[in-house]
Scaffold this active site. Structure first.
Site, PDB file in Angstrom:
ATOM      1  N   LYS A 182      16.506  -3.719  -9.627  1.00 12.65           N
ATOM      2  CA  LYS A 182      15.848  -3.348 -10.882  1.00 12.65           C
ATOM      3  C   LYS A 182      15.230  -1.967 -10.753  1.00 12.65           C
ATOM      4  O   LYS A 182      14.275  -1.769 -10.009  1.00 12.65           O
ATOM      5  CB  LYS A 182      14.735  -4.339 -11.248  1.00 12.65           C
ATOM      6  CG  LYS A 182      14.275  -4.122 -12.693  1.00 12.65           C
ATOM      7  CD  LYS A 182      12.914  -4.720 -12.993  1.00 12.65           C
ATOM      8  CE  LYS A 182      11.772  -3.822 -12.654  1.00 12.65           C
ATOM      9  NZ  LYS A 182      11.679  -2.582 -13.447  1.00 12.65           N
ATOM     10  N   GLU A 257       7.344  -0.827   0.736  1.00  9.22           N
ATOM     11  CA  GLU A 257       6.974   0.586   0.860  1.00  9.22           C
ATOM     12  C   GLU A 257       5.987   0.872  -0.255  1.00  9.22           C
ATOM     13  O   GLU A 257       6.345   0.854  -1.436  1.00  9.22           O
ATOM     14  CB  GLU A 257       8.223   1.471   0.770  1.00  9.22           C
ATOM     15  CG  GLU A 257       8.027   2.823   1.411  1.00  9.22           C
ATOM     16  CD  GLU A 257       7.405   3.840   0.481  1.00  9.22           C
ATOM     17  OE1 GLU A 257       6.160   3.823   0.302  1.00  9.22           O
ATOM     18  OE2 GLU A 257       8.168   4.623  -0.071  1.00  9.22           O
ATOM     19  N   CYS A 291       5.715   9.442  -2.655  1.00 14.31           N
ATOM     20  CA  CYS A 291       4.921   8.569  -1.782  1.00 14.31           C
ATOM     21  C   CYS A 291       4.456   9.320  -0.551  1.00 14.31           C
ATOM     22  O   CYS A 291       3.410   9.016  -0.001  1.00 14.31           O
ATOM     23  CB  CYS A 291       5.716   7.322  -1.413  1.00 14.31           C
ATOM     24  SG  CYS A 291       7.358   7.695  -0.828  1.00 14.31           S
ATOM     25  N   GLU A 391      -4.318   6.520  -3.696  1.00 13.50           N
ATOM     26  CA  GLU A 391      -3.153   7.325  -4.061  1.00 13.50           C
ATOM     27  C   GLU A 391      -3.263   7.707  -5.538  1.00 13.50           C
ATOM     28  O   GLU A 391      -3.343   6.833  -6.405  1.00 13.50           O
ATOM     29  CB  GLU A 391      -1.871   6.523  -3.822  1.00 13.50           C
ATOM     30  CG  GLU A 391      -0.626   7.334  -4.093  1.00 13.50           C
ATOM     31  CD  GLU A 391       0.655   6.577  -3.738  1.00 13.50           C
ATOM     32  OE1 GLU A 391       1.457   7.109  -2.970  1.00 13.50           O
ATOM     33  OE2 GLU A 391       0.847   5.458  -4.244  1.00 13.50           O
TER      34      GLU A 391
HETATM   35  P1  NAI Z   1       4.508  -0.336  -9.951  1.00 14.37           P
HETATM   36  O1  NAI Z   1       4.374  -0.749  -8.535  1.00 14.37           O
HETATM   37  O2  NAI Z   1       3.908  -1.218 -10.974  1.00 14.37           O
HETATM   38  O3  NAI Z   1       6.061  -0.130 -10.316  1.00 14.37           O
HETATM   39  C1  NAI Z   1       7.099  -0.006  -9.359  1.00 14.37           C
HETATM   40  C2  NAI Z   1       8.241  -0.943  -9.735  1.00 14.37           C
HETATM   41  O4  NAI Z   1       7.757  -2.286  -9.728  1.00 14.37           O
HETATM   42  C3  NAI Z   1       8.824  -0.712 -11.129  1.00 14.37           C
HETATM   43  O5  NAI Z   1      10.213  -0.949 -11.107  1.00 14.37           O
HETATM   44  C4  NAI Z   1       8.132  -1.783 -11.943  1.00 14.37           C
HETATM   45  O6  NAI Z   1       8.839  -2.162 -13.101  1.00 14.37           O
HETATM   46  C5  NAI Z   1       8.051  -2.923 -10.959  1.00 14.37           C
HETATM   47  N1  NAI Z   1       7.030  -3.929 -11.242  1.00 14.37           N
HETATM   48  C6  NAI Z   1       5.850  -3.761 -11.885  1.00 14.37           C
HETATM   49  N2  NAI Z   1       5.185  -4.927 -11.947  1.00 14.37           N
HETATM   50  C7  NAI Z   1       5.956  -5.856 -11.331  1.00 14.37           C
HETATM   51  C8  NAI Z   1       5.799  -7.247 -11.057  1.00 14.37           C
HETATM   52  N3  NAI Z   1       4.735  -7.937 -11.461  1.00 14.37           N
HETATM   53  N4  NAI Z   1       6.780  -7.886 -10.367  1.00 14.37           N
HETATM   54  C9  NAI Z   1       7.871  -7.219  -9.943  1.00 14.37           C
HETATM   55  N5  NAI Z   1       8.068  -5.906 -10.188  1.00 14.37           N
HETATM   56  C10 NAI Z   1       7.119  -5.222 -10.868  1.00 14.37           C
HETATM   57  O7  NAI Z   1       3.925   1.132 -10.055  1.00 14.37           O
HETATM   58  P2  NAI Z   1       3.545   1.955 -11.383  1.00 14.37           P
HETATM   59  O8  NAI Z   1       2.704   1.093 -12.247  1.00 14.37           O
HETATM   60  O9  NAI Z   1       4.770   2.513 -11.984  1.00 14.37           O
HETATM   61  O10 NAI Z   1       2.686   3.160 -10.768  1.00 14.37           O
HETATM   62  C11 NAI Z   1       1.322   2.954 -10.411  1.00 14.37           C
HETATM   63  C12 NAI Z   1       1.016   3.639  -9.114  1.00 14.37           C
HETATM   64  O11 NAI Z   1       1.771   3.055  -8.069  1.00 14.37           O
HETATM   65  C13 NAI Z   1       1.360   5.108  -9.037  1.00 14.37           C
HETATM   66  O12 NAI Z   1       0.385   5.908  -9.603  1.00 14.37           O
HETATM   67  C14 NAI Z   1       1.465   5.299  -7.545  1.00 14.37           C
HETATM   68  O13 NAI Z   1       0.204   5.483  -6.973  1.00 14.37           O
HETATM   69  C15 NAI Z   1       2.037   4.009  -7.056  1.00 14.37           C
HETATM   70  N6  NAI Z   1       3.492   4.149  -6.860  1.00 14.37           N
HETATM   71  C16 NAI Z   1       3.948   4.390  -5.597  1.00 14.37           C
HETATM   72  C17 NAI Z   1       5.291   4.616  -5.389  1.00 14.37           C
HETATM   73  C18 NAI Z   1       5.838   4.863  -4.041  1.00 14.37           C
HETATM   74  O14 NAI Z   1       6.832   5.583  -3.901  1.00 14.37           O
HETATM   75  N7  NAI Z   1       5.329   4.258  -3.008  1.00 14.37           N
HETATM   76  C19 NAI Z   1       6.248   4.650  -6.490  1.00 14.37           C
HETATM   77  C20 NAI Z   1       5.675   4.325  -7.787  1.00 14.37           C
HETATM   78  C21 NAI Z   1       4.338   4.113  -7.930  1.00 14.37           C
END
Ligand code: NAI
Ligand code: MG
Length: 490
Positions: A182, A257, A291, A391
């Site tokens: 996804k 990650e 990240c 972050e």
């Molecule tokens: P998120 O962790 O909510 O989203 C990442 C992925 O997880 C997306 O595909 C999203 O649709 C999915 N997701 C969201 N809720 C879920 C759930 N309950 N069950 C399964 N999948 C789910 O991150 P978001 O809200 O886009 O960004 C928030 C913060 O997260 C950012 O500001 C950043 O600090 C951090 N982040 C870190 C990343 C990294 O590369 N380690 C990448 C993206 C965000």
């Protein structure tokens, strides 16, 4: 429901409102859609399916059906198909670049890494070796087999959708697994285009399935599904906790990650001419939405004032604008990230850090509709402040002054995270000591990242998660070990 091709100026590789299940381009079971926005203008680029549990279920079925033949295919054949996929990616490089630029908002940043990554994984596909084991008696043979898990699941973020897609799909299918992945709802287009090229390369239908949808709907349904045998998640710590809890219900192994708060440690003898441009790039590249972003400068007090002055000068040269223009930094991806980053900037001021440059939305008409923010430096940041620990995922740099190498290490290690770190010094002995002391999965000396190294494992210490990608074991990590004993009869 529209099934017309998306705006051809966007890409011939993306069809409106379809995702990929069992080799078929289909809308969501519910028929509902999500709008993907251009972050530079806030305008809709295209609609994609709003998949949910029913779509995930169909994708897991398709992946389950495709698994036996893919598992039993010759590893050499799998390597050939991955190589062919890499070639098609190279042939469509400009189109893929435009697509990622349009959905993420970043400027052109040089050659795309996806084809090289796949070539690396393809090279591992036919080197999944087991062991022969010593035995107590000569009529017994002992050995290990490395077998794929079956159907694996992956959830990826929006910041680098192309590389993130390949980083999970490549090793998973090279090892003989099939996958349900996804992409993030904000940036699913590059993954969909890459999946189309995988099909064109001859990777059989059902081996790669892409379900688009929101996290709590399509995302949550993947680790909750009994048909998923291994999980991979990249994103925020809170969502990582939810995914891990869902995996616990079925004892599904996983890889997490979860980002970082990566320190750039400048000792008193650091070469600032080399460091300043890289430190600037390390927090403005992809608008800080990386990240591995070097979001904390941990600097010896003897050079602190000079470092802040020179960073401020360098930040003033950063051109901000739509990724399609000749700029250094595009907008943030979404209104949500825009609110989040501006919220952290307000928090930094409340916490008593000194705003040195940036801190707002750039002035001018072209910045009004997109999600732009200025590159920002906070000085006099204390280790306990939230802007020093959390972050931000934006172009916001925190500068922390320290006295000597020991305090530098203590402050550098003083967050929950442990993804990437770097030390800048001319003294190899001090560098080695700091390298050993840093709690991070990847450490660099006199550069911000592991640039120039092929096959450097990537992943977190501490709260940044566990598991590694991109190393020599990438494909092995997508296998499980079966030990076999064979007694001969005569
Ligand atoms: P998120 O962790 O909510 O989203 C990442 C992925 O997880 C997306 O595909 C999203 O649709 C999915 N997701 C969201 N809720 C879920 C759930 N309950 N069950 C399964 N999948 C789910 O991150 P978001 O809200 O886009 O960004 C928030 C913060 O997260 C950012 O500001 C950043 O600090 C951090 N982040 C870190 C990343 C990294 O590369 N380690 C990448 C993206 C965000
Ligand atoms: Mg979220």
């Amino acid at each position: 429901m529209t099934m017309a091709p998306a705006d051809p100026r966007l890409s011939g590789l993306v069809t409106e409102n379809t995702h990929l299940i069992g080799g078929e381009w289909v809308p969501a079971v519910s028929g509902e859609t999500i709008e993907v926005l251009n972050p530079a203008t806030g305008e809709t680029l295209v609609r994609v399916p709003r998949g949910a549990a029913a779509d995930v279920d169909a994708a897991v079925s398709a992946a389950t059906q495709a698994f036996p033949a893919w598992r039993d295919a010759s590893p050499s054949r799998r390597a050939e198909l991955l190589t062919r996929w890499a070639q098609l990616i190279d042939e469509h490089e400009q189109e893929l670049d435009r697509l990622e630029i349009s959905e993420v908002g970043r400027p052109h940043w040089g050659p795309l890494p996806m084809a090289r990554m796949l070539t690396f994984f393809a090279g591992q596909a036919d080197k999944v070796h087991g062991l022969s084991l010593p035995t107590h008696t000569p009529d017994v043979l002992g050995l290990t087999l490395r077998e794929p898990y079956g159907v694996v699941g992956a959830i990826i973020p929006w910041n680098a959708p192309g590389p993130n897609f390949v980083m999970d799909v490549g090793p998973a299918i090279a090892a003989g697994n099939t996958i349900v992945i996804k992409p993030a709802e904000d940036a699913p287009l590059t993954p969909l285009a890459l999946a189309r090229l995988a099909l064109r390369a001859g990777i059989p239908p059902g081996v790669v399935n892409v379900v688009v949808g929101y996290g709590p709907e399509a995302g949550a349904a993947i680790p909750a599904h009994r048909g998923i045998s291994r999980m991979s998640f990249t994103g925020s710590p809170a969502t990582g906790t939810a995914v891990m809890a869902a995996c616990a219900a079925h004892h599904t192994p996983l890889h997490l990650e979860l980002g970082g708060k990566s320190p750039q440690v400048l000792l008193d003898d650091a070469d600032l001419d080399a460091a300043i441009p890289q430190l600037t790039r390390g927090i403005t590249l992809n608008t800080g939405q990386i990240c591995a972003a070097g979001s904390r400068i941990v600097v010896d007090r003897s050079i602190h004032a000079e470092v802040v002055r020179r960073l401020t000068e360098a930040f003033a040269t950063i051109r901000v604008g739509p990724g399609t223009d000749k700029v250094d930094m595009g907008p943030l991806i979404s209104a949500k990230q825009h609110d989040r980053v501006l919220g952290y900037i307000a928090l930094g001021r409340e916490e008593g850090a000194e705003l040195v440059t940036g801190g707002g939305v750039p002035a001018g008409e072209k910045y009004e509709r997109g999600f732009f923010v200025e590159p920002t430096i906070f000085d006099r940041v204390a280790p306990h402040m939230r802007i020093a620990r959390e972050e931000i995922f934006g172009p916001v740099l925190s500068v922390l002054a320290v006295d000597g190498d020991d305090e530098a290490l203590e402050v550098a290690n003083g967050t929950e995270y442990g993804l990437v770190a770097a030390v800048w010094t001319a003294d190899i002995g001090r560098a080695i000591r700091i390298v050993r002391g840093l709690q991070a999965g990847q450490v660099a000396v006199n550069q911000i990242l592991s640039g120039g190294v092929i096959g450097a494992p990537f992943g977190g210490y501490k709260g940044s998660g566990f598991g590694r990608t991109m190393g020599a074991d990438s494909v092995l990590n997508y296998t499980q070990i079966k030990s076999v004993s064979i007694r001969g009869t005569h």
